[in-house]
Design a protein around this motif. Structure first.
Motif, PDB file in Angstrom:
ATOM      1  N   UNK A  17      49.488 -14.482  95.654  1.00  9.04           N
ATOM      2  CA  UNK A  17      49.921 -15.286  94.302  1.00  9.04           C
ATOM      3  C   UNK A  17      49.797 -16.681  94.650  1.00  9.04           C
ATOM      4  N   UNK A  18      49.744 -17.079  95.836  1.00  7.49           N
ATOM      5  CA  UNK A  18      49.987 -18.747  96.105  1.00  7.49           C
ATOM      6  C   UNK A  18      49.594 -18.989  97.360  1.00  7.49           C
ATOM      7  N   UNK A  19      49.121 -20.261  97.834  1.00  3.96           N
ATOM      8  CA  UNK A  19      49.027 -20.525  99.119  1.00  3.96           C
ATOM      9  C   UNK A  19      50.110 -21.617  99.552  1.00  3.96           C
ATOM     10  N   UNK A  20      50.297 -21.487 100.798  1.00  2.84           N
ATOM     11  CA  UNK A  20      51.488 -22.160 101.315  1.00  2.84           C
ATOM     12  C   UNK A  20      50.853 -23.269 102.303  1.00  2.84           C
ATOM     13  N   UNK A  21      50.625 -24.532 102.192  1.00  3.18           N
ATOM     14  CA  UNK A  21      49.798 -25.375 103.056  1.00  3.18           C
ATOM     15  C   UNK A  21      51.263 -26.115 103.756  1.00  3.18           C
ATOM     16  N   UNK A  22      51.221 -25.634 105.102  1.00  2.38           N
ATOM     17  CA  UNK A  22      52.169 -25.764 105.990  1.00  2.38           C
ATOM     18  C   UNK A  22      51.917 -26.847 107.118  1.00  2.38           C
ATOM     19  N   UNK A  64      55.019  -6.580  97.771  1.00  2.00           N
ATOM     20  CA  UNK A  64      53.995  -7.216  97.349  1.00  2.00           C
ATOM     21  C   UNK A  64      53.414  -8.300  98.305  1.00  2.00           C
ATOM     22  N   UNK A  65      52.121  -8.325  98.196  1.00  2.00           N
ATOM     23  CA  UNK A  65      51.452  -9.427  99.123  1.00  2.00           C
ATOM     24  C   UNK A  65      51.617 -10.512  98.183  1.00  2.00           C
ATOM     25  N   UNK A  66      52.294 -11.703  98.889  1.00  2.00           N
ATOM     26  CA  UNK A  66      52.645 -12.851  97.943  1.00  2.00           C
ATOM     27  C   UNK A  66      51.920 -14.150  98.308  1.00  2.00           C
ATOM     28  N   UNK A  67      51.705 -14.532  99.432  1.00  4.20           N
ATOM     29  CA  UNK A  67      51.149 -15.697  99.839  1.00  4.20           C
ATOM     30  C   UNK A  67      50.165 -15.666 100.989  1.00  4.20           C
ATOM     31  N   UNK A  68      49.361 -16.751 101.092  1.00  5.36           N
ATOM     32  CA  UNK A  68      48.576 -17.014 102.373  1.00  5.36           C
ATOM     33  C   UNK A  68      48.875 -18.202 103.051  1.00  5.36           C
ATOM     34  N   UNK A  69      49.241 -18.585 104.323  1.00  7.11           N
ATOM     35  CA  UNK A  69      49.540 -19.566 105.042  1.00  7.11           C
ATOM     36  C   UNK A  69      48.231 -20.434 105.276  1.00  7.11           C
ATOM     37  N   UNK A  70      48.106 -21.592 104.969  1.00  6.75           N
ATOM     38  CA  UNK A  70      47.158 -22.593 105.182  1.00  6.75           C
ATOM     39  C   UNK A  70      47.602 -23.754 106.001  1.00  6.75           C
ATOM     40  N   UNK A  71      46.966 -24.173 107.032  1.00  7.83           N
ATOM     41  CA  UNK A  71      47.273 -25.216 107.843  1.00  7.83           C
ATOM     42  C   UNK A  71      47.073 -26.674 107.090  1.00  7.83           C
ATOM     43  N   UNK A  72      48.254 -27.408 106.711  1.00  2.76           N
ATOM     44  CA  UNK A  72      48.144 -28.656 105.915  1.00  2.76           C
ATOM     45  C   UNK A  72      47.681 -29.762 106.734  1.00  2.76           C
ATOM     46  N   UNK A  73      46.788 -30.415 106.271  1.00  5.13           N
ATOM     47  CA  UNK A  73      46.311 -31.656 107.089  1.00  5.13           C
ATOM     48  C   UNK A  73      47.602 -32.541 107.275  1.00  5.13           C
TER      49      UNK A  73
END
Length: 147
Positions: A17-22, A64-73
């Motif tokens: 449903x979303x990506x989390x840029x962390x 439910x699968x909710x989000x995917x983690x992305x390495x934030x610049x």
């Protein structure tokens, strides 16, 4: 509340449903509140010691699968050498200082620090300040990527 789900390798077909840029620091916290791009708040509660990595999937309490983690610049120092030995030598000296370090075949990355930058430059390596995703090694005591 959102909990971590490990899928190895991450399921590219999973509906998210979303990506989390962390940032690297944010990916190492086990409990914190995040505000998503749409303004909604999410509370992450992960097992202590969890380090999220690029591509990890997060699951909501309902399963439910909710989000995917992305390495934030983020601001980093990117280190390059003439030879692989140059990088190995720099990694050795930085490791002796317990520096969080990203290892790649042709470069090293670390958080900006003028003292460490001077040390690496003194070893004869090229140091470039950049904004890039930062994925430091989790460390020997964190085991492999799987938990």
């Amino acid at each position: 509340m959102v909990t971590l789900v490990r899928r190895s390798p991450p399921d590219a077909a999973a509906e998210v449903h979303c990506t989390l840029a962390l940032t690297a620091e944010e990916r190492s916290r086990s409990r914190y509140r995040l505000t998503l791009d749409d303004g909604s708040a999410v509370h992450l509660q992960l097992p202590r010691g969890t380090v999220l990595r690029e591509g990890d999937l997060l699951e909501a309490e309902d399963g439910q699968c909710w989000g995917r983690v992305v390495a934030k610049p983020e601001p980093v120092l990117t280190v390059r050498g003439q030879t692989p030995f140059d990088l190995l030598r720099a990694a050795y000296h930085l490791g002796n200082r317990h520096v969080a370090l990203e290892l790649q075949p042709t470069l090293l990355r670390l958080s900006p620090d003028p003292v460490l930058q001077a040390l690496v430059e003194q070893l004869g390596l090229l140091v470039e300040p950049e904004v890039a995703p930062f994925q430091p090694e989790a460390g020997a005591y964190h085991g492999t990527h799987e938990h």
